[in-house]
Write an enzyme that holds these catalytic residues in place. Sequence first.
Site, PDB file in Angstrom:
ATOM      1  N   GLU A 267      -9.343  -5.470  -8.894  1.00 23.11           N
ATOM      2  CA  GLU A 267      -8.697  -5.338  -7.484  1.00 23.11           C
ATOM      3  C   GLU A 267      -8.571  -3.672  -7.187  1.00 23.11           C
ATOM      4  O   GLU A 267      -8.632  -2.983  -7.950  1.00 23.11           O
ATOM      5  CB  GLU A 267      -7.255  -5.821  -7.477  1.00 23.11           C
ATOM      6  CG  GLU A 267      -7.156  -7.510  -7.589  1.00 23.11           C
ATOM      7  CD  GLU A 267      -5.877  -7.907  -7.264  1.00 23.11           C
ATOM      8  OE1 GLU A 267      -5.089  -7.445  -7.082  1.00 23.11           O
ATOM      9  OE2 GLU A 267      -5.894  -9.383  -7.456  1.00 23.11           O
TER      10      GLU A 267
ATOM     11  N   HIS B 117      -0.691  -5.640   4.261  1.00 23.55           N
ATOM     12  CA  HIS B 117      -2.046  -6.064   3.527  1.00 23.55           C
ATOM     13  C   HIS B 117      -3.087  -6.049   4.689  1.00 23.55           C
ATOM     14  O   HIS B 117      -2.817  -6.369   5.878  1.00 23.55           O
ATOM     15  CB  HIS B 117      -1.809  -7.750   3.065  1.00 23.55           C
ATOM     16  CG  HIS B 117      -2.881  -8.032   2.111  1.00 23.55           C
ATOM     17  ND1 HIS B 117      -4.216  -7.931   2.341  1.00 23.55           N
ATOM     18  CD2 HIS B 117      -2.706  -8.158   0.668  1.00 23.55           C
ATOM     19  CE1 HIS B 117      -4.885  -8.246   1.401  1.00 23.55           C
ATOM     20  NE2 HIS B 117      -4.086  -8.155   0.266  1.00 23.55           N
TER      21      HIS B 117
ATOM     22  N   ARG C  66      -4.652  -0.146  -0.175  1.00 21.35           N
ATOM     23  CA  ARG C  66      -4.150  -0.994   0.916  1.00 21.35           C
ATOM     24  C   ARG C  66      -4.024  -0.238   2.300  1.00 21.35           C
ATOM     25  O   ARG C  66      -4.336  -0.546   3.502  1.00 21.35           O
ATOM     26  CB  ARG C  66      -3.259  -1.816   0.601  1.00 21.35           C
ATOM     27  CG  ARG C  66      -3.681  -2.900  -0.265  1.00 21.35           C
ATOM     28  CD  ARG C  66      -2.603  -3.979  -0.671  1.00 21.35           C
ATOM     29  NE  ARG C  66      -3.296  -4.814  -1.430  1.00 21.35           N
ATOM     30  CZ  ARG C  66      -2.465  -5.719  -2.091  1.00 21.35           C
ATOM     31  NH1 ARG C  66      -1.034  -5.756  -2.286  1.00 21.35           N
ATOM     32  NH2 ARG C  66      -3.288  -6.779  -3.201  1.00 21.35           N
TER      33      ARG C  66
ATOM     34  N   HIS D  54       3.312  -7.310   4.070  1.00 24.91           N
ATOM     35  CA  HIS D  54       3.063  -8.078   2.736  1.00 24.91           C
ATOM     36  C   HIS D  54       4.207  -7.954   1.806  1.00 24.91           C
ATOM     37  O   HIS D  54       4.549  -8.611   1.073  1.00 24.91           O
ATOM     38  CB  HIS D  54       1.851  -7.641   2.558  1.00 24.91           C
ATOM     39  CG  HIS D  54       1.366  -8.389   1.074  1.00 24.91           C
ATOM     40  ND1 HIS D  54       1.147  -9.603   1.172  1.00 24.91           N
ATOM     41  CD2 HIS D  54       0.823  -8.007   0.123  1.00 24.91           C
ATOM     42  CE1 HIS D  54       0.580 -10.352  -0.140  1.00 24.91           C
ATOM     43  NE2 HIS D  54       0.347  -9.229  -0.824  1.00 24.91           N
TER      44      HIS D  54
ATOM     45  N   ARG E 218       2.523   0.198  -3.400  1.00 26.90           N
ATOM     46  CA  ARG E 218       2.118  -0.707  -4.682  1.00 26.90           C
ATOM     47  C   ARG E 218       0.876  -0.899  -4.765  1.00 26.90           C
ATOM     48  O   ARG E 218       0.113  -1.082  -4.329  1.00 26.90           O
ATOM     49  CB  ARG E 218       2.960  -1.916  -4.296  1.00 26.90           C
ATOM     50  CG  ARG E 218       2.680  -3.046  -5.551  1.00 26.90           C
ATOM     51  CD  ARG E 218       3.164  -4.292  -4.852  1.00 26.90           C
ATOM     52  NE  ARG E 218       2.332  -4.931  -3.903  1.00 26.90           N
ATOM     53  CZ  ARG E 218       1.957  -6.237  -4.001  1.00 26.90           C
ATOM     54  NH1 ARG E 218       1.951  -6.911  -5.118  1.00 26.90           N
ATOM     55  NH2 ARG E 218       1.130  -6.536  -3.131  1.00 26.90           N
TER      56      ARG E 218
END
Length: 529
Positions: A120, A242, A288, A349, A384
């Site tokens: 990811e 997100h 992100r 998110h 994060r």
Amino acid sequence: MDRRSRAAVTGSYDYIIVGSGIAGLYAAHLAREHGSVLVLTKGSIDDCNTRWAQGGIAAPIGPGDSPESHLLDTIEAGAGLVDEDAARILTSEAGARIRDLVRLGVPFDTLHGEIALAREGAHSVPRVLHAGGDSTGAHIELTLSSIARQEGITVLEHTIATEIVGGRRKKEVGRRVEGIRALNTQTGETTEYSSRFLALATGGAGQMYRYSTNPDVATGDGIALAYRAGAEVTDMEFVQFHPTALRMPGVQPFLISEAIRGEGGILRDVNGVRFMPDIDERAELAPRDVVARAIRERMHATASDHVLLDVTHLDAGVVMTRFPQIYRFCLDHSLDITREPIPVSPAAHYTMGGIRTNPWGETTLRGLYACGECACTGVHGANRLASNSLLETVVFARRVIDRTRSSPDSAAPDSPEPRELSEPHPTETPALTREAVQSLMWNEVGIVRHGESLRHAVAALSAWQAALPSVSDRPSQELADLLTCSRLVAEAALHREESRGAHFRTDFPEPREEWRRHVVFRKAAPATR
Ligand SMILES: Cc1cc2nc3c(=O)[nH]c(=O)nc-3n(C[C@H](O)[C@H](O)[C@H](O)COP(=O)(O)OP(=O)(O)OC[C@H]3O[C@@H](n4cnc5c(N)ncnc54)[C@H](O)[C@@H]3O)c2cc1C
């Protein structure tokens, strides 16, 4: 008569855990070895963020990976604010917690007999375990809720925590938290439960925003309750948006997992132009916040409310087996993602901030612990790293229960210079509703912020606070909690005069060294509301 005076005290437990997502249910499973356990949850047992988690859970268990490498990626993503000690705990205890989940029966996907690992964004190697393709959270929730049933743990559903009992009161600094007051939303009855150890596992506050991947339950209740009781709350300005949630008229902003970009999904604007490679060398796999801002800009530039995420060049069979939940959801809305690009836009998110804890999940109030998304352990810093949040819940839930055994009377030390929310100030504002708060937060405290709009938001939220009706049921409790969290986010965002991680201000577009510190809130003389 107010609810306080009507509350009956019924029941005393060693452990009371508020919340039945992964953090709460895993903590309950561990706690039952050591005493009586009560779990309170405001909806049904599986009504939580956990159930919707798609991509998976990060852990450095693959060949060529190590806790050190995972730590470095976590620190890099957190933009200078990660608590290194906490993050080292996260990555070094990850393997053991994954073994626990496997032992409990979580059916992680395998490849050639080994646990399959996906890559990811901002992870330097493939390290994300998943279950049922993109149904990781649903499998975890199902496994843990059936364990709770098998183990006979008492779970009170439809019971919303409304106030922490005990804790810091004026002239009573150091008083222990003694339990929780809660409202049964089906009978309307208020009850006070007493505990030796109260653990909040109430999840995040994504519902502060008009567009959010979080379900309706994510109203930040635990964070607001803890703040009101006098615990410290920190890093609330860091809200992760997100980049890719489904954008279709009348359809909830369903998450289109980052893992889709990890598998080769490409972002294009509505004119079909790929734009990420011009913005960041990591292209679609940039962090992100970078991708979310780029999409927002592209939407403005093309006067559209979405961009397109294209997976039509990938093998259709792989898309369907690797992302069955996304594939099905889109197909249910007449979109075959193997043939057509997916319309997406950013959505709120993840709540990086929360109740400040030390690496043992202790808050600044004795007897009060926090774990999961409602806690701020410091592992995420200002942003994060994808799939670190499920991992954080289990690593720190375990440490909470361990700590109640090894040091039952300790607490995290106070911060030196906490702030307080400004005094509520009545002015003319539109009627207070959840939707009005969400629109204000989206427009003025969203992906891109500016001092002027933040000041306006702070004033409007403060005026709503001054006019807040008394709490009588679940919707009014959630609105009060959402408002408190929104004020914490807006005031922290206004205070932090720089851009860092997920917090971006056009009037201070760069990080500033003097801001490599945390904004901490603590109510000086806590009251019940
Ligand atoms: C769509 C989506 C996809 C995600 N994908 C991933 C992913 O792939 N990987 C990853 O690591 N993370 C992911 N996340 C984030 C992750 O799912 C959450 O951070 C994590 O599940 C939080 O777990 P939790 O137990 O802390 O909270 P939750 O699972 O949200 O549980 C909170 C619980 O507290 C209860 N509660 C709240 N307030 C009260 C109250 N006042 N009284 C009683 N009960 C209360 C709720 O009802 C709920 O049971 C995703 C999140 C979403 C929304």
